[in-house]
Motif scaffolding. Structure first.
Motif, PDB file in Angstrom:
ATOM      1  N   ALA A  59      -3.256  -9.772  10.310  1.00  0.00           N
ATOM      2  CA  ALA A  59      -4.576 -10.492  10.337  1.00  0.00           C
ATOM      3  C   ALA A  59      -4.675 -11.453  11.496  1.00  0.00           C
ATOM      4  N   ILE A  60      -3.309 -11.885  11.797  1.00  0.00           N
ATOM      5  CA  ILE A  60      -3.347 -12.654  13.089  1.00  0.00           C
ATOM      6  C   ILE A  60      -3.832 -12.046  14.415  1.00  0.00           C
ATOM      7  N   LEU A  97       3.290 -18.553   9.675  1.00  0.00           N
ATOM      8  CA  LEU A  97       2.687 -17.417   8.619  1.00  0.00           C
ATOM      9  C   LEU A  97       3.146 -16.161   8.830  1.00  0.00           C
ATOM     10  N   GLY A  98       3.493 -15.444   7.950  1.00  0.00           N
ATOM     11  CA  GLY A  98       3.637 -13.909   8.136  1.00  0.00           C
ATOM     12  C   GLY A  98       4.984 -13.657   9.014  1.00  0.00           C
ATOM     13  N   SER A  99       5.616 -14.365   9.391  1.00  0.00           N
ATOM     14  CA  SER A  99       6.865 -13.989  10.349  1.00  0.00           C
ATOM     15  C   SER A  99       8.008 -13.300   9.384  1.00  0.00           C
ATOM     16  N   ALA A 100       8.401 -12.736  10.153  1.00  0.00           N
ATOM     17  CA  ALA A 100       9.595 -11.642   9.310  1.00  0.00           C
ATOM     18  C   ALA A 100      10.706 -11.503  10.154  1.00  0.00           C
ATOM     19  N   ALA A 177      -1.785 -23.581  18.619  1.00  0.00           N
ATOM     20  CA  ALA A 177      -2.741 -23.128  17.824  1.00  0.00           C
ATOM     21  C   ALA A 177      -2.380 -22.087  16.651  1.00  0.00           C
ATOM     22  N   LEU A 178      -1.135 -21.403  17.088  1.00  0.00           N
ATOM     23  CA  LEU A 178      -0.681 -20.625  15.700  1.00  0.00           C
ATOM     24  C   LEU A 178       0.602 -21.343  15.299  1.00  0.00           C
ATOM     25  N   ARG A 208      -8.425 -21.670   9.547  1.00  0.00           N
ATOM     26  CA  ARG A 208      -9.461 -20.755   8.536  1.00  0.00           C
ATOM     27  C   ARG A 208      -8.395 -19.570   7.880  1.00  0.00           C
ATOM     28  N   LEU A 209      -7.669 -18.957   8.986  1.00  0.00           N
ATOM     29  CA  LEU A 209      -6.961 -17.837   8.491  1.00  0.00           C
ATOM     30  C   LEU A 209      -5.976 -18.122   7.649  1.00  0.00           C
ATOM     31  N   TYR A 210      -5.291 -19.376   7.942  1.00  0.00           N
ATOM     32  CA  TYR A 210      -4.185 -19.809   7.167  1.00  0.00           C
ATOM     33  C   TYR A 210      -4.900 -20.228   5.775  1.00  0.00           C
TER      34      TYR A 210
END
Ligand SMILES: [Zn+2]
Ligand SMILES: [Zn+2]
Length: 335
Positions: A59-60, A97-100, A177-178, A208-210
């Protein structure tokens, strides 16, 4: 004849190559098939034929590169079978967010590529999970003993104290920003700050995405929609590049702050004219790096993406096999 151990995984200057799958981890140029650890620009690039990543990272990437071709989502804990008999499992890295971290398994051998990671609490993503493996490929952005990030609660207290002492001003916080921006906002909420927080327009979409992914950031307002006087006594978040920009003239007597692991180095704070340096990083500090290497207990550690030399020396002093990788194009945009 059996292949030599670990000959299926090859560090190259522009990424980690998984040979039997002809697939790359975080390649710095467009490839047919990429496994991406997280959405920062030095790891996630547009233009791959297929991109395998967590749904949040995809999504990012969609937001940043406006493309979703060949997106293959893999949830945390899920394993995907790649060509050539290689399995890839995505494990939380605690970075953004989403980091793996990506666990790669082939012929009974286990390799982990961490991407970026940290071990501190972060309300915006699940925590790093220690996972046993044979080769641990770790980042080393803050791989020097001088880097010891203070507890985030101390940095939040500094920020809120300064705000309370100057009710006619605003505190302008430069944050990437991210990840960093949303973590600072979420930590302010955790510290009990309920007032609206003002955003530079460049931060809006990622916030907003978060929120769409379930991260509560409280009331956010856009600077552009408000008069100077509305923002007195408020916190304003902007990209680091806007800190000393003409844009900030619309703010009421801003006190400039910056949230970054580099704020440990006074000269960096001075270069950016930062009055209130906040040492807040989304990367592991020296203590976290060395503790993680101990806890993972791999046969071999491959060190990349930062200050490799000190960590390499530390591994050798502690009788751990280690080597530094020469990768290009990994800049810490994020911190
Ligand atoms: Zn990153
Ligand atoms: Zn990075």
């Amino acid at each position: 004849m059996a292949a030599a151990p670990f000959s299926w995984i090859k560090p190259e200057p522009h990424g980690i190559h998984i040979v039997p799958a002809d697939c790359w981890v975080d390649p710095s140029r467009a490839v047919d098939r990429a496994l991406v650890t997280h959405g920062h620009a030095d790891h996630a690039r547009g233009g791959h034929g297929q991109t395998v990543a967590t749904p949040e990272t995809l999504a990012i990437m969609e937001l940043r590169y406006a493309t979703r071709d060949g997106a293959t989502p893999v949830a945390y804990g899920e394993t995907i079978r790649l060509p050539g008999g290689v399995d890839a499992t995505y494990i939380p890295a605690g970075h953004v967010l989403g980091s793996a971290q990506i666990l790669l398994e082939h012929a009974g051998e286990r390799v982990i590529v961490t991407g970026d990671y940290k071990r501190r609490h972060d309300p915006t993503c699940p925590p790093f999970e220690v996972t046993p493996c044979d080769i641990f490929i770790t980042e080393a952005t803050f791989g020097l003993p001088v880097f010891c990030h203070p507890p985030i609660e101390d940095e939040m207290a500094k920020l809120l104290d300064r705000l309370a002492a100057h009710p006619d001003s605003c505190v302008l916080v430069g944050a990437y920003a991210l990840g960093k921006a949303q973590r600072v906002i979420a930590e302010l909420r955790r510290a009990g700050h309920r007032d609206p927080i003002y955003l530079h327009g460049a931060m809006e979409k990622m916030c907003r995405l978060y929120e769409e992914h379930g991260i509560d950031l409280g009331e956010l307002r856009l600077v552009a929609d408000h008069a100077k006087d509305d923002m007195r006594g408020s916190i304003v978040i902007c990209p680091p590049s806007a800190l000393n920009d003409r844009w900030s003239r619309r703010l009421p007597e801003p006190i400039t702050a910056m949230a970054s692991g580099w704020m440990r180095i006074r000269q960096r704070a001075r270069q950016r004219n930062v009055e209130l340096p906040l040492i807040i990083s989304d990367h592991a500090d020296w203590g976290e790096l060395t503790r993680t290497i101990q806890e993972v207990g791999a046969q071999e550690n491959w060190i990349t993406h930062g200050r490799e030399d000190a960590l390499l020396r530390w591994c050798h002093l502690h009788q751990k096999r280690a080597r530094a990788l020469a990768m290009v194009g990994y800049e810490d945009e994020d911190d």
